[in-house]
Write an enzyme that holds these catalytic residues in place. Sequence first.
Site, PDB file in Angstrom:
ATOM      1  N   LYS A  45       0.927  -1.234  -0.025  1.00 17.68           N
ATOM      2  CA  LYS A  45       0.043   0.202   0.104  1.00 17.68           C
ATOM      3  C   LYS A  45       0.808   1.056   0.047  1.00 17.68           C
ATOM      4  O   LYS A  45       1.725   1.297   0.648  1.00 17.68           O
ATOM      5  CB  LYS A  45      -0.973   0.132   1.251  1.00 17.68           C
ATOM      6  CG  LYS A  45      -1.964  -1.013   1.241  1.00 17.68           C
ATOM      7  CD  LYS A  45      -2.985  -1.048   2.271  1.00 17.68           C
ATOM      8  CE  LYS A  45      -3.835  -2.134   2.169  1.00 17.68           C
ATOM      9  NZ  LYS A  45      -5.226  -2.018   2.771  1.00 17.68           N
ATOM     10  N   LYS A  50       7.388   1.207   3.781  1.00 18.77           N
ATOM     11  CA  LYS A  50       7.279   2.249   5.187  1.00 18.77           C
ATOM     12  C   LYS A  50       5.842   2.272   5.601  1.00 18.77           C
ATOM     13  O   LYS A  50       5.747   2.484   6.762  1.00 18.77           O
ATOM     14  CB  LYS A  50       7.454   3.490   4.464  1.00 18.77           C
ATOM     15  CG  LYS A  50       9.062   3.872   3.917  1.00 18.77           C
ATOM     16  CD  LYS A  50       9.921   4.671   4.847  1.00 18.77           C
ATOM     17  CE  LYS A  50      11.282   4.585   4.189  1.00 18.77           C
ATOM     18  NZ  LYS A  50      12.346   5.462   5.216  1.00 18.77           N
ATOM     19  N   SER A  75      11.525  13.077   3.397  1.00 20.54           N
ATOM     20  CA  SER A  75      11.681  13.559   1.946  1.00 20.54           C
ATOM     21  C   SER A  75      10.705  12.702   1.194  1.00 20.54           C
ATOM     22  O   SER A  75      10.689  12.939  -0.228  1.00 20.54           O
ATOM     23  CB  SER A  75      12.915  13.576   1.511  1.00 20.54           C
ATOM     24  OG  SER A  75      13.596  12.344   1.372  1.00 20.54           O
ATOM     25  N   GLN A  80       4.351   9.499   2.830  1.00 20.72           N
ATOM     26  CA  GLN A  80       3.173   9.010   2.247  1.00 20.72           C
ATOM     27  C   GLN A  80       2.601   8.039   3.136  1.00 20.72           C
ATOM     28  O   GLN A  80       1.362   7.880   3.272  1.00 20.72           O
ATOM     29  CB  GLN A  80       3.394   8.534   0.879  1.00 20.72           C
ATOM     30  CG  GLN A  80       3.824   9.513  -0.024  1.00 20.72           C
ATOM     31  CD  GLN A  80       4.223   8.809  -1.641  1.00 20.72           C
ATOM     32  OE1 GLN A  80       3.400   7.998  -1.974  1.00 20.72           O
ATOM     33  NE2 GLN A  80       5.278   9.012  -2.119  1.00 20.72           N
ATOM     34  N   ASP A 169      19.687 -18.317   2.185  1.00 19.72           N
ATOM     35  CA  ASP A 169      21.032 -18.281   2.739  1.00 19.72           C
ATOM     36  C   ASP A 169      21.275 -16.787   3.184  1.00 19.72           C
ATOM     37  O   ASP A 169      21.921 -16.451   4.095  1.00 19.72           O
ATOM     38  CB  ASP A 169      22.129 -18.679   1.776  1.00 19.72           C
ATOM     39  CG  ASP A 169      21.813 -20.177   1.396  1.00 19.72           C
ATOM     40  OD1 ASP A 169      21.943 -21.098   2.222  1.00 19.72           O
ATOM     41  OD2 ASP A 169      21.523 -20.611  -0.018  1.00 19.72           O
ATOM     42  N   GLY A 176      19.401   2.910   4.362  1.00 19.48           N
ATOM     43  CA  GLY A 176      19.086   4.235   4.106  1.00 19.48           C
ATOM     44  C   GLY A 176      19.286   4.856   5.669  1.00 19.48           C
ATOM     45  O   GLY A 176      20.445   4.935   6.243  1.00 19.48           O
ATOM     46  N   GLY A 178      18.376   3.201   7.910  1.00 20.26           N
ATOM     47  CA  GLY A 178      18.472   2.065   8.837  1.00 20.26           C
ATOM     48  C   GLY A 178      17.310   1.397   9.229  1.00 20.26           C
ATOM     49  O   GLY A 178      17.449   0.148   9.847  1.00 20.26           O
ATOM     50  N   GLY A 179      15.932   1.999   9.030  1.00 16.86           N
ATOM     51  CA  GLY A 179      14.975   1.330   9.689  1.00 16.86           C
ATOM     52  C   GLY A 179      14.418   0.095   8.876  1.00 16.86           C
ATOM     53  O   GLY A 179      14.161  -1.019   9.713  1.00 16.86           O
TER      54      GLY A 179
END
Lengths: 312, 312
Positions: A45, A50, A75, A80, A169, A176, A178-179
């Site tokens: 979605k 995110k 940014s 969104q 494996d 970016g 880190g999330g």
Amino acid sequence: MDKHSLLETQSRILPYVHNTPILTSHLLDDLAGAKLFFKCENFQKMGAFKMRGAVNAIMQLTKAQQERGVVTHSSGNFAQALSLAARNLGVTAYIVMPTNAPKVKKEAVLGYGGIITDCEPNIQAREQAATQIVEKKGATFIHPSNDLNVILGNATSAMELLEAQPDLDFVVSPVGGGGLIAGTALATHYFGQKCVVIGGEPLVADDAYRSLKTGKIESNDSAHTIADGLRTQLGDINFPIIQKYVDHIIRVEEDEILRAMKLLWERLKIVVEPSSAVAFGAVLKDKSYFKDKSVGIILSGGNVDLDTIKFS
Amino acid sequence: MDKHSLLETQSRILPYVHNTPILTSHLLDDLAGAKLFFKCENFQKMGAFKMRGAVNAIMQLTKAQQERGVVTHSSGNFAQALSLAARNLGVTAYIVMPTNAPKVKKEAVLGYGGIITDCEPNIQAREQAATQIVEKKGATFIHPSNDLNVILGNATSAMELLEAQPDLDFVVSPVGGGGLIAGTALATHYFGQKCVVIGGEPLVADDAYRSLKTGKIESNDSAHTIADGLRTQLGDINFPIIQKYVDHIIRVEEDEILRAMKLLWERLKIVVEPSSAVAFGAVLKDKSYFKDKSVGIILSGGNVDLDTIKFS
């Protein structure tokens, strides 16, 4: 941050996110010399992973907090995601966006009902604008990547991937803020079978690569990469997770990112954003390392300003 | 050409083709004012519906015929389809291609093991070159669109669409050589419930539109459309089917094709070729006609030369 909290997160956000498809391609397998499983968050979605973290972060607020709204600075995709997640959960979202954010991303935020505040394109201006909204509206600040509930939400993508392909494996994720890679690393630690997590990062914005070397959070002096989602730096919540559970980071040059993206568009027939191509680019860059292995690749999103993409 | 032969065709080719996904989008529904179901032949093997007809046509040959190979002339997708179908069935494919065929399409034919013969980019040169191969090699000529077994194979896309969405009001297909829309029309006649078939055709190559008006097969003096798969004209086998079962054809201008394609790329996050966008463009062009209806749209393929696409 244990197995149980990951499973709880997955159940919690289930009604609000897609279990995205996993695509494969004989041709890309031949090219990489490995068996590749592409986890297509471009079909999530609002077009990116995110959404997972945004939904989870809002759902973990109290009802009183939810009534006062949420605020973030972003940014792009997280702006969104928070806007749509908030709307779907009946919450107001205030979004601080830099004046140079891509046009399609601003339009999408407005389309999802987010309330935009413009700011100068630097981290100080962003944080200041967000702080003002927190003080004025009583809204809760949600960081796009350095927030444990966001990280846990993001982890559900790799959880789904490992449910479908339990014996991977490797899982390769772009790095970016880190999330995503922190969530991917947690999921892989708890649900993988000897599965190793690798990061892909643009060479010209290799702050995470350097952070793992020096043991402290590094930043980028400049970050002129086509992978606009990967210009940010790690945070104090996701960095320890990345240090603990990510094996290493492969740095990818700009022409390699573009080539990887073109291959994904041409061969998988899907639109993915440059940030997604960084993870695939990392696999193509270090072929001998992945040779004959089963490799999951998180394609983080598909929100591209088509007017700006030129392959030749 | 009855229900039984369609069902037999579907069983026959089942091991060699994908049942392609059907995508939906709230945003595109809102934009069109209708409920849209996109049948994604861009995810078909070799990237287009043509694989269906090619497989079926080769499988209907005798063993002796198969041993002598197959030949076709095609500027694009059918060349690839026949090459890959032939390879998967252990048959040799000879492909006559015009010298101005897109580079990616020639490379793909070679990649699928097809043997290319170059010819001048006109229909006489193509036919002559193909006839020479038939005479020299004893290969069987298979026409890209004017062949009943090709048409029956192509019909299986709309059959799958109607299995998943039995109560569609409309199915919209692009019109080029007529092989896809003829198959779609047969499938819809036998498996739809009062479902009407509409064609989408580029205004600058509107031979099929004119053919339905005059009752005889018309051709295009020139056909400078971005929808390179739709430059050809109808044939004597598919035209009677189209006359009988297609309600009407909507003509779409070049900028409308490009706009429809951009919407599909941006919103569905998939790569489709301009020919596919013609069908969606037709729905956007005649919104009042489709208002509040359930509309299936055949997205014919995704083989695009990305270097040549410019949205702005």
